[in-house]
Design an enzyme around this catalytic site. Structure first.
Site, mmCIF file in Angstrom:
data_model
loop_
_atom_site.group_PDB
_atom_site.id
_atom_site.type_symbol
_atom_site.label_atom_id
_atom_site.label_comp_id
_atom_site.label_asym_id
_atom_site.label_seq_id
_atom_site.Cartn_x
_atom_site.Cartn_y
_atom_site.Cartn_z
ATOM 1 N N SER A 187 0.850 -1.192 0.000
ATOM 2 C CA SER A 187 0.000 0.000 0.000
ATOM 3 C C SER A 187 0.881 1.235 0.000
ATOM 4 O O SER A 187 2.036 1.182 0.464
ATOM 5 C CB SER A 187 -0.877 0.021 1.254
ATOM 6 O OG SER A 187 -1.508 1.283 1.401
ATOM 7 N N TYR A 200 -2.079 -1.271 10.537
ATOM 8 C CA TYR A 200 -2.178 -1.589 9.107
ATOM 9 C C TYR A 200 -0.947 -1.099 8.340
ATOM 10 O O TYR A 200 -0.321 -1.856 7.584
ATOM 11 C CB TYR A 200 -3.446 -0.936 8.546
ATOM 12 C CG TYR A 200 -3.626 -1.079 7.055
ATOM 13 C CD1 TYR A 200 -4.192 -2.228 6.506
ATOM 14 C CD2 TYR A 200 -3.246 -0.062 6.174
ATOM 15 C CE1 TYR A 200 -4.366 -2.359 5.131
ATOM 16 C CE2 TYR A 200 -3.417 -0.183 4.806
ATOM 17 C CZ TYR A 200 -3.985 -1.335 4.283
ATOM 18 O OH TYR A 200 -4.155 -1.459 2.919
HETATM 19 P P1 NAD Z 1 -11.514 -6.016 -0.236
HETATM 20 O O1 NAD Z 1 -12.182 -5.915 1.078
HETATM 21 O O2 NAD Z 1 -12.373 -6.090 -1.428
HETATM 22 O O3 NAD Z 1 -10.527 -7.251 -0.248
HETATM 23 C C1 NAD Z 1 -9.831 -7.690 0.886
HETATM 24 C C2 NAD Z 1 -10.078 -9.167 1.036
HETATM 25 O O4 NAD Z 1 -9.227 -9.688 2.057
HETATM 26 C C3 NAD Z 1 -11.491 -9.529 1.473
HETATM 27 O O5 NAD Z 1 -12.342 -9.688 0.374
HETATM 28 C C4 NAD Z 1 -11.288 -10.823 2.222
HETATM 29 O O6 NAD Z 1 -11.648 -11.911 1.394
HETATM 30 C C5 NAD Z 1 -9.801 -10.886 2.484
HETATM 31 N N1 NAD Z 1 -9.530 -11.119 3.897
HETATM 32 C C6 NAD Z 1 -9.499 -10.230 4.917
HETATM 33 N N2 NAD Z 1 -9.246 -10.870 6.082
HETATM 34 C C7 NAD Z 1 -9.110 -12.182 5.783
HETATM 35 C C8 NAD Z 1 -8.831 -13.345 6.545
HETATM 36 N N3 NAD Z 1 -8.618 -13.287 7.875
HETATM 37 N N4 NAD Z 1 -8.795 -14.540 5.902
HETATM 38 C C9 NAD Z 1 -9.003 -14.623 4.572
HETATM 39 N N5 NAD Z 1 -9.256 -13.548 3.803
HETATM 40 C C10 NAD Z 1 -9.302 -12.354 4.405
HETATM 41 O O7 NAD Z 1 -10.523 -4.765 -0.316
HETATM 42 P P2 NAD Z 1 -9.287 -4.433 -1.281
HETATM 43 O O8 NAD Z 1 -9.057 -2.983 -1.097
HETATM 44 O O9 NAD Z 1 -9.475 -4.986 -2.620
HETATM 45 O O10 NAD Z 1 -8.079 -5.181 -0.543
HETATM 46 C C11 NAD Z 1 -7.134 -5.966 -1.222
HETATM 47 C C12 NAD Z 1 -5.742 -5.586 -0.789
HETATM 48 O O11 NAD Z 1 -5.453 -4.273 -1.232
HETATM 49 C C13 NAD Z 1 -5.527 -5.571 0.730
HETATM 50 O O12 NAD Z 1 -4.282 -6.157 1.043
HETATM 51 C C14 NAD Z 1 -5.488 -4.097 1.038
HETATM 52 O O13 NAD Z 1 -4.730 -3.827 2.203
HETATM 53 C C15 NAD Z 1 -4.826 -3.567 -0.194
HETATM 54 N N6 NAD Z 1 -4.955 -2.129 -0.407
HETATM 55 C C16 NAD Z 1 -6.172 -1.570 -0.598
HETATM 56 C C17 NAD Z 1 -6.266 -0.210 -0.785
HETATM 57 C C18 NAD Z 1 -7.592 0.467 -1.002
HETATM 58 O O14 NAD Z 1 -7.639 1.704 -0.989
HETATM 59 N N7 NAD Z 1 -8.669 -0.245 -1.201
HETATM 60 C C19 NAD Z 1 -5.109 0.579 -0.793
HETATM 61 C C20 NAD Z 1 -3.894 -0.036 -0.601
HETATM 62 C C21 NAD Z 1 -3.814 -1.385 -0.418
#
Ligand code: NAD
Ligand code: MG
Length: 295
Positions: A187, A200
């Site tokens: 991130s 985080y």
């Molecule tokens: P999202 O909620 O759609 O996806 C995250 C997924 O993580 C969930 O769907 C879930 O299936 C999984 N998850 C969480 N806890 C879990 C557990 N204990 N066991 C199994 N699965 C688990 O959100 P997203 O934003 O697509 O997240 C994907 C990645 O992107 C993450 O690592 C997040 O930190 C990263 N990210 C997101 C952003 C943003 O702005 N959305 C920015 C930077 C990084």
């Protein structure tokens, strides 16, 4: 889908978001607007024909965008997600199968070591191999003051976001061939931690370091490791405690592009990093932030 030139400022939803909140983990299908994971736009061109991929967090958001793109590029795809997210995951299964590719659903909690180790073997056995491992699952809960951060939350965030990666990679090395690719999701928080995301952001810093070090360790085996650093992307993570609720309407609008990113805007990088086209790319951080510089 058209290839005509498009203005990045208005290519995706660029208005304010409605205030909305769900309990974690949130269902993407209940969001407004529903995140765009490339369902109606991603066009493949055979870049991953016959590959076998496992994507954690593949039910929604960024992982779902990668899953759709991988299937359209010719890969069979297994996804992991939490059991509560079955409804989102079923949609992804339908989308993968619509490409004539195999979809494997493996629900379960990455905080459990036994499950995480088993997940890799189950995915590899059902897919008939494992060429691409996308470690993308993550949790994010905003807490303004360090005094209010519970030990349980700190442990859960670390176990989900980074510790599970060690378990997954240890098992995946039984399968990944020369030419295999590991892609993690870090991130912009790794480089620019927010004051309300102390647990985080620290796990994201760890993921960046882990990915670079692992790239060095695995290079001689022909396995590449890279990490993707998103900025503010409109996903379920953000509306179930990832951001303070009052910040949702403005989410992403401070970036140079002037709006939140959509998961669809990340898919091509996950495809590239998994493909032969990235054969000289390892140990790198790819940032997709709408303008913030990752350094
Ligand atoms: P999202 O909620 O759609 O996806 C995250 C997924 O993580 C969930 O769907 C879930 O299936 C999984 N998850 C969480 N806890 C879990 C557990 N204990 N066991 C199994 N699965 C688990 O959100 P997203 O934003 O697509 O997240 C994907 C990645 O992107 C993450 O690592 C997040 O930190 C990263 N990210 C997101 C952003 C943003 O702005 N959305 C920015 C930077 C990084
Ligand atoms: Mg989800």
């Amino acid at each position: 889908m058209t290839d005509k030139i498009e203005n990045p400022l208005t290519r995706f939803y660029d208005g304010k978001f409605e205030k909305q909140a769900q309990e974690a983990p949130a269902l993407q299908q209940k969001m407004n607007p529903i995140p765009d994971c490339g369902e109606s736009s991603y066009q493949g061109s055979g870049k991953l024909t016959g590959r076998k991929a496992l994507i954690t967090g593949g039910d929604s958001g960024i992982g779902r965008a990668a899953a759709i793109a991988y299937a359209r590029e010719g890969a069979d795809v297994a996804i992991n997600y939490l059991p509560f997210e079955e409804a989102d995951a079923k949609e992804v299964k339908t989308l993968i199968e619509a490409q004539g590719r195999k979809a494997v659903l493996v629900p379960g909690d990455l905080k459990e070591e036994t499950f995480t180790r088993k997940l890799i073997h189950e995915a590899a056995e059902k897919l008939g191999g494992l060429d691409i491992l996308v470690l993308n699952a993550g949790m994010q809960q905003s807490v303004a003051k360090i005094k209010d951060l519970s030990t349980q939350q700190i442990m859960d965030t670390y176990t989900t976001n980074i510790i599970s990666m060690y378990w997954a990679v240890q098992e995946a090395l039984d399968y990944l061939p020369k030419g295999g690719s590991i892609i993690t999701t870090t991130s912009i928080q790794s480089a620019e931690p927010s004051s309300n995301l102390l647990d985080y952001a620290a796990t994201k810093g760890a993921i960046t370091s882990f990915s670079k070090g692992l790239a060095a360790q695995l290079a001689a085996s022909g396995i590449r490791v890279n990490t993707v650093a998103p900025g503010p992307i409109w996903t379920a993570l953000q509306i179930c405690g990832g951001q303070p609720a009052e910040k949702i309407p403005e989410f992403g609008q401070q970036e140079l592009i002037g709006r939140a990113g959509q998961p669809a805007e990340l898919a091509a990088v996950y495809v590239f990093l998994a493909s032969n086209e990235a054969s000289y790319v390892t140990g790198q951080v790819y940032s997709i932030t709408g303008g913030s510089f990752f350094a």
